[in-house]
Motif scaffolding. Structure first.
Motif, PDB file in Angstrom:
ATOM      1  N   GLN A  79      -2.345 -75.990 -17.518  1.00  0.00           N
ATOM      2  CA  GLN A  79      -3.220 -76.472 -18.589  1.00  0.00           C
ATOM      3  C   GLN A  79      -3.116 -75.569 -19.815  1.00  0.00           C
ATOM      4  OE1 GLN A  79      -7.182 -77.468 -17.386  1.00  0.00           O
ATOM      5  NE2 GLN A  79      -7.810 -78.030 -19.450  1.00  0.00           N
TER       6      GLN A  79
ATOM      7  N   THR B  83      -2.742 -83.316 -24.787  1.00  0.00           N
ATOM      8  CA  THR B  83      -4.082 -82.967 -24.365  1.00  0.00           C
ATOM      9  C   THR B  83      -4.235 -83.278 -22.883  1.00  0.00           C
ATOM     10  OG1 THR B  83      -6.451 -83.237 -24.813  1.00  0.00           O
ATOM     11  CG2 THR B  83      -5.104 -85.212 -24.995  1.00  0.00           C
TER      12      THR B  83
ATOM     13  N   GLU C 185      -1.839 -76.631 -23.587  1.00  0.00           N
ATOM     14  CA  GLU C 185      -2.669 -76.404 -24.770  1.00  0.00           C
ATOM     15  C   GLU C 185      -1.928 -75.657 -25.866  1.00  0.00           C
ATOM     16  OE1 GLU C 185      -6.074 -74.499 -23.033  1.00  0.00           O
ATOM     17  OE2 GLU C 185      -6.910 -76.399 -22.307  1.00  0.00           O
TER      18      GLU C 185
END
Length: 144
Positions: free
Chosen positions: A18, A28, A22
């Motif tokens: 994640q 996203t 990012e």
């Protein structure tokens, strides 16, 4: 914005993935799933463009998840991020339509390369109603 579902049974690895996502513009994370069953539920809950999928998970493995996504004819792309490095698993993932396959441990550079190539292909296919052979060849060569 490209909507991503991370499917990884190890919470720490899911968090690393994640954070990597990012750092790349245009993506996203809409959800994280820690099992194959949870992944299939989240695919139905969220509008997902891309799934980052591990092979080794409790219950339903990643290959079965991809097979189920294909059976339901979901318009979702899949990149495997896994420790599974045997040729049979890789071949099966590619035959089911995985667009890339990263073997753990991988570098951020390789992760970035996979997502950048995906983003270019995703945007081109969304924006252009038709492609000529040269444009298609350019997209396909991005994957190499």
């Amino acid at each position: 914005m490209i909507k991503v579902l991370i499917v990884e049974d190890d919470p720490m690895v899911a968090q690393f993935n994640q954070k990597y996502i990012e750092e790349i513009e245009g993506f996203t994370v809409v959800a994280v799933a820690h099992s194959g069953h949870e992944a299939l539920v989240k695919v139905n809950e969220y509008q997902v463009d891309l799934v980052l999928l591990d092979v080794f998970m409790p219950g339903q493995n990643g290959l079965k998840v991809l097979q189920e996504i294909r059976t339901k004819q979901e318009e979702i792309d899949v990149i495997f991020i896994t420790a599974a490095s045997d040729a049979q698993t890789i071949q099966q993932a590619l035959r089911y339509g995985a667009i890339d396959y990263l073997i753990k441990p991988f570098t951020f550079e390789r992760f970035y390369q996979a997502l950048s190539a995906y983003k270019q292909t995703f945007r081109t296919l969304k924006q252009q109603p038709q492609l000529n052979q040269q444009e298609l060849d350019g997209l396909l060569s991005n994957k190499k």
